[in-house]
Each structure stands twice: as C-alpha cells, then as structure tokens.
Write a protein that holds these residues in place. Structure first.
Motif, PDB file in Angstrom:
ATOM      1  N   VAL A   1      -2.188  42.024 -76.542  1.00  0.00           N
ATOM      2  CA  VAL A   1      -3.637  41.790 -76.538  1.00  0.00           C
ATOM      3  C   VAL A   1      -4.181  41.874 -77.966  1.00  0.00           C
ATOM      4  O   VAL A   1      -4.986  41.045 -78.386  1.00  0.00           O
ATOM      5  CB  VAL A   1      -4.363  42.812 -75.629  1.00  0.00           C
ATOM      6  CG1 VAL A   1      -5.863  42.558 -75.629  1.00  0.00           C
ATOM      7  CG2 VAL A   1      -3.811  42.741 -74.211  1.00  0.00           C
TER       8      VAL A   1
ATOM      9  N   ASN B   1       0.213  44.757 -78.781  1.00  0.00           N
ATOM     10  CA  ASN B   1       0.666  45.031 -77.413  1.00  0.00           C
ATOM     11  C   ASN B   1       0.462  43.837 -76.487  1.00  0.00           C
ATOM     12  O   ASN B   1       0.334  43.995 -75.276  1.00  0.00           O
ATOM     13  CB  ASN B   1      -0.083  46.251 -76.862  1.00  0.00           C
ATOM     14  CG  ASN B   1      -1.585  46.027 -76.815  1.00  0.00           C
ATOM     15  OD1 ASN B   1      -2.080  45.025 -77.330  1.00  0.00           O
ATOM     16  ND2 ASN B   1      -2.308  46.939 -76.203  1.00  0.00           N
TER      17      ASN B   1
ATOM     18  N   HIS C   1      -3.468  46.643 -82.339  1.00  0.00           N
ATOM     19  CA  HIS C   1      -2.299  47.164 -81.642  1.00  0.00           C
ATOM     20  C   HIS C   1      -1.525  45.960 -81.089  1.00  0.00           C
ATOM     21  O   HIS C   1      -2.052  45.239 -80.237  1.00  0.00           O
ATOM     22  CB  HIS C   1      -2.833  48.038 -80.502  1.00  0.00           C
ATOM     23  CG  HIS C   1      -1.885  49.046 -79.976  1.00  0.00           C
ATOM     24  ND1 HIS C   1      -1.368  50.059 -80.745  1.00  0.00           N
ATOM     25  CD2 HIS C   1      -1.378  49.218 -78.732  1.00  0.00           C
ATOM     26  CE1 HIS C   1      -0.578  50.811 -79.994  1.00  0.00           C
ATOM     27  NE2 HIS C   1      -0.561  50.318 -78.775  1.00  0.00           N
TER      28      HIS C   1
ATOM     29  N   GLY D   1       9.309  39.989 -72.515  1.00  0.00           N
ATOM     30  CA  GLY D   1       8.780  41.354 -72.582  1.00  0.00           C
ATOM     31  C   GLY D   1       7.332  41.407 -72.127  1.00  0.00           C
ATOM     32  O   GLY D   1       6.661  40.374 -72.033  1.00  0.00           O
ATOM     33  N   ILE D   2       6.835  42.620 -71.845  1.00  0.00           N
ATOM     34  CA  ILE D   2       5.461  42.736 -71.334  1.00  0.00           C
ATOM     35  C   ILE D   2       4.416  42.690 -72.448  1.00  0.00           C
ATOM     36  O   ILE D   2       3.230  42.633 -72.171  1.00  0.00           O
ATOM     37  CB  ILE D   2       5.246  44.008 -70.475  1.00  0.00           C
ATOM     38  CG1 ILE D   2       5.438  45.281 -71.290  1.00  0.00           C
ATOM     39  CG2 ILE D   2       6.171  44.003 -69.266  1.00  0.00           C
ATOM     40  CD1 ILE D   2       5.009  46.536 -70.527  1.00  0.00           C
ATOM     41  N   TYR D   3       4.836  42.721 -73.719  1.00  0.00           N
ATOM     42  CA  TYR D   3       3.883  42.585 -74.819  1.00  0.00           C
ATOM     43  C   TYR D   3       3.821  41.136 -75.316  1.00  0.00           C
ATOM     44  O   TYR D   3       3.369  40.878 -76.430  1.00  0.00           O
ATOM     45  CB  TYR D   3       4.259  43.521 -75.971  1.00  0.00           C
ATOM     46  CG  TYR D   3       3.864  44.971 -75.771  1.00  0.00           C
ATOM     47  CD1 TYR D   3       3.343  45.427 -74.560  1.00  0.00           C
ATOM     48  CD2 TYR D   3       4.007  45.900 -76.804  1.00  0.00           C
ATOM     49  CE1 TYR D   3       2.985  46.758 -74.386  1.00  0.00           C
ATOM     50  CE2 TYR D   3       3.652  47.230 -76.641  1.00  0.00           C
ATOM     51  CZ  TYR D   3       3.145  47.655 -75.432  1.00  0.00           C
ATOM     52  OH  TYR D   3       2.790  48.980 -75.281  1.00  0.00           O
ATOM     53  N   ALA D   4       4.267  40.199 -74.493  1.00  0.00           N
ATOM     54  CA  ALA D   4       4.183  38.785 -74.863  1.00  0.00           C
ATOM     55  C   ALA D   4       2.721  38.394 -75.040  1.00  0.00           C
ATOM     56  O   ALA D   4       1.844  38.898 -74.339  1.00  0.00           O
ATOM     57  CB  ALA D   4       4.829  37.929 -73.778  1.00  0.00           C
TER      58      ALA D   4
END
Lengths: 305, 305
Positions: A223, A221, A219, A255-258
């Motif tokens: 991670v 995201n 995923h 962004g927070i999915y960096a």
C-alpha cells in the motif's frame, strides 16, 4: 459535514447520528445511498435518486440492474461525484458513514475520491474478524470503527457507539478547520522503507534534512509504495529514493505485499528524479506459515508477527 | 486521555500528537511501550520500565527474552493493566496509539481490556491492504486510522494525519463526557442476524419492543456472536434469541465466519433464557471463490461482495 447511509434500513440511526453532530454545533448534509426502499423516518438533503443521477443513471435503472454488486458500483460512483463536488464547494468538512457490508464498501469507495486530510469515518459491524482493510481504506486516511452491534436500533450500546462517532468526525472537522496553514516551502522526497531498511533510511533521512529537504517515508507493504506513486503523479514530491522494493518481488512470486504491475513506473513517467535500491528485494512476505506457496517452502523463512 | 507509543522510534510524533490534544484543552498522559531504546525527545508520564513491571516483569527481562513476539506480549499485558487502572481512577477518557506493525498490535491488545464506549483509536500504516481487522479490533469498538505515511517524521502529510487523530480522540472524549446518563431501565435481548434472516429478525424485534424489551442485534460474522456471548457473561442481557447460528457451521467446516468452539455456551452457562433457531445454519461463508475448500466445490454457491 456529510453523513452517508442507506436510509431504507438505517434511517433512524442516521437521524440520531446527524442530530448528535448538530447538537455539537456543526452542520450536516445527509445523503441517501439506499437502493431498494424509501428513507425510513428521515428526509435526506440529497436523495438516492440524485445519487444515481450523479452517476449518469437513474434509481429505476439501478434497481433493475440485476446484481447487488453492479447496483453498489453505480451508487458508489454517484456518491463519489457528489462528495467531490461538495468538497470543491467547501461544504464537505468531513464524511461519516453508517453501513452494513455493502453500505460500508459503497461509502468507502466514494470517500477514497476525497484528498488526504479530509476526515473520513466509517462505522460498521464488518470492520472486524477476517475482513481485510484494503477495500475500505485504499490509499487514503480512512478511519474505520467497529460498531460491535448491527446498525439497527437505538439502544444504550448503539448510542454509545454513535455518540463516539459523532464526536470523532466533529472533532476532526473542527481540528482541520482550526489548522494553521502549512508554511508551504517544504520540498518532499519520498522514501520506501521496511524494518530491515530502517537504519539505512534513517541515515538517508538525516542527510536529506541537512540538505533542506523533507523525507516522506512509506511502508512498502503493498500500500505504501502505491501511496507514494500516487503522490508522485500528483506532483507533490521533488524526488524519490525507492529504497525498499520488495513489492516488486511480492508481485513476481505471489507475496501479500504485492503492489500491482505498475509499481516503480510513476517517477519515470512524471519525470521526477529517482534513485532505486533493491532493499528487501531478496524476500517476499507471505501470510500464515501454511499459506506459503509449495514451491517456496524449502527456502529459508523468518516468522514475524 | 492516554497516548501510547513506542517512544524509542516515535517520540517526536507522539510529542506532537500529545501537544495537539493539549492545545485542544484536554490533559494527556503519555505511556512508553518501546522495548529496545530510550524515549526520543520526550519524557513519558509512564515509562517503559513501569509497563514491564505492571506485567510482573522488568524491562531488562523483556529485552533479553529472545523473540519480538514474546516481548510484545508482555508489554501489551502491562499496558493493559495500566489502562484498566487509569480507567478505574477516572483518568482514561480515551486512548490513542501511534504504532508500526508491532506497536499497533501491542496497543490494540491492551485497549481491548477497556469496556465498550471508552474511545479507542490506533493510527498506523498497517491498517491497509491485506491485513485483517481481527487482531486490532477483537470484540471491541476500536477505531483504526490508516496513516498513509510511516509514523516517522513530522511533515505536512503526517501533521494532517496526526491533527485529525488528535481531533478524533478529543472529540470522542468530549462527546462521552457530555453524554446524558442512560435511563437504565432498558432490558436488552440479544439477537443474531445476517442478511437472510433480517425479515424474521425485524418481526421479532417489533414483538420484543411491543413487550417493553429492547432488541440488541449482532451480525453473526464470527465476531458478532462472540460479542453477544461476552455481554451474556457480563450479565447485560435478560434474554437471547440466537436466530442465526451459521457461526457453528463455519466452525465445523472451516468457514471464515467461524467463532470458536465455545459459541452457544454462554447463555446456558450463565442461566440466561435463550431460544436457539438454526437460521443460516445451512451454509457457511468462504473467502474468494478459489479459497473454497475442495470438498465443498461441488455444492451450490452464492457469490456476495
């Protein structure tokens, strides 16, 4: 099995947990990571002195280091070495930790040194509210249990929580010990995916299977990408289809999915065949609406729960 | 035992998990919460039609409702009723869910309807990174496991994760079934605490014990206070010493330990004797340094990990 806690404040609760695990028929080594005081009502199998020494320090040096963060960092490093050594000796069928804010983070950092599949459970009141998973979980299969009450005192509520924790870690350790060996002929190909790329990845996965390969889907995201890159570095993947590379966009625009500046480097660095596709690279992910950086507020937005 | 998933995308993985639980000797009911498609390679014991109907809706209505959030909300409500009914019938010794972003939140909302102590486990790739615990855990003893890989495909990595999940939920269910009955003579007094108030609360706890009462200590981090207030409303506490009321300050000035506008109401509303002390009410808790609201940046700050 290993039970970890700061025994200067959580001695009786850790003793109860360890006893419940033993009553279930498994052995448990108790490790003390408490810095300030002596173990309360329990004699650990591995002392806090030993934990400090495993990090190349001493308990006295840790106590006088000045900040709690620095003390926690050393104890986490020592605990990590101890867990890795116990695991190498076949004496760590799982790790369970009882912790407050600092104890939970310390145990989590140490557990993350163990490979995937080794059971890892942290019981803590801080696994709730606005805390984020990241510091506890890292790139691993860590399990977090909200203790509801503080880990301070044995009563009908805390015993119910600790009994479940003992059951969970024991059940995992038994399940793992009873696992049939994996055939081992699997050739894994890593693929990154988000909702938008799912139909394409499904077709790719079917094609890989038809070719005798096993797709392993991450995923993307912030991670999942790093989890895949770690497996590339470990030599566990024979190929990579990095289909969903939004983590690069997130890194670029905040962004927070960096996923950090090294994303996309591992396959090239380790010589693993790789196809890169800019799937989802045309957007980034923000938190709540009001957290979208001002310079992007005029762009089209899609609200996802 | 109940296993919950969206079987239109996670049928084979849920079938594998359920089979592992059955191989361990426990029965498992499989509930389908998938909205869009039909179950893939598995026949659920409770269908997605039944879940929609338990919420007073129909699957057709859920499918045509327009937004994913609204669909998830209805299915979560239906699942919640089903779990509560199964639990009342003695058929829910635990709940395990496999979920993506939406499936995990849906299962979590439903699980939170079950009482403390009923084993609750969610396996998901989203229990990582910058996601917060709050939506998954609420005020309950929910356990979250990071699946590392997406829940899509059976391979050596995902099987290791699912085997541990099966072991954990089975171990918890067995531990709970084997628990000796609590004596039941306990008279619980709720106390709120943070690090700064620990020495005072320790003295209070000792005094309560000497008086034949059992202290039950809650971490006043925006979740502990509401957990205590819920137990007050359930009639489980004979008294309250609300010693650490920083959650009120956080609510007032926008701190991250805010606990909503109803904090401190429950004891008065339910006629439970209460002592209120403004412990820690002279500060609030912010996230990272840069997130401190501008109007408070000139105030003294203490940095805590």
């Amino acid at each position: 099995m290993v039970a970890v806690s700061t025994l200067d404040t959580k001695g009786p609760e850790t003793a109860y947990l360890a006893e419940r695990i033993r009553q279930g028929g498994l052995e448990v080594l108790v490790v003390d990571c408490g810095v300030l005081g002596e173990p309360l009502g329990i004699t650990p199998d591995i002392s806090h002195e030993s934990v400090a020494e495993a990090a190349g320090s001493t308990l006295g040096a840790v106590r006088s280091i000045g900040t709690r963060g620095a003390a926690v960092e050393i104890m986490a490093r020592g605990l990590s070495r101890i867990l890795v050594d116990l695991h190498a000796d076949g004496r760590c069928g799982g790790v369970v930790a009882l912790g407050g804010a600092e104890g939970a983070v310390m145990a989590a950092q140490a557990m993350q040194a163990l490979p995937l599949g080794v059971p890892k459970l942290i019981v803590t009141p801080v696994a709730a509210g606005r805390r984020t998973f990241g510091p506890f979980v890292g790139l691993r299969d860590v399990m977090l249990m909200h203790s509801v009450v503080d880990i301070l005192g044995l009563n009908s509520v805390s015993r119910a929580i600790f009994d479940n924790a003992a059951g969970a870690i024991s059940g995992m350790a038994r399940a793992r010990a009873a696992r049939p060996a994996e055939p081992g002929r699997e050739r894994l190909v890593g693929i990154t995916m988000l909702g938008n790329t799912t139909p394409a990845v499904m077709r790719i996965a079917a094609g890989l299977k038809a070719a005798g390969l096993t797709p392993l889907i991450f995923h993307s995201n912030g991670v999942g990408g790093p989890c895949m890159e770690e497996m590339i570095a470990q030599g566990r993947l024979v190929g990579v289809i990095d289909f969903t590379t939004n983590e690069l966009t997130d890194e670029l625009v905040g962004g927070i999915y960096a996923a950090g500046p090294d994303r996309l480097d591992a396959a090239a660095r380790h010589g693993v065949p790789q196809v890169v596709v800019p799937g989802c690279a045309d957007f980034f992910v923000a938190g709540p609406r009001e957290s979208v950086p001002p310079q992007w507020r005029g762009r089209p937005q899609y609200h996802h729960n």
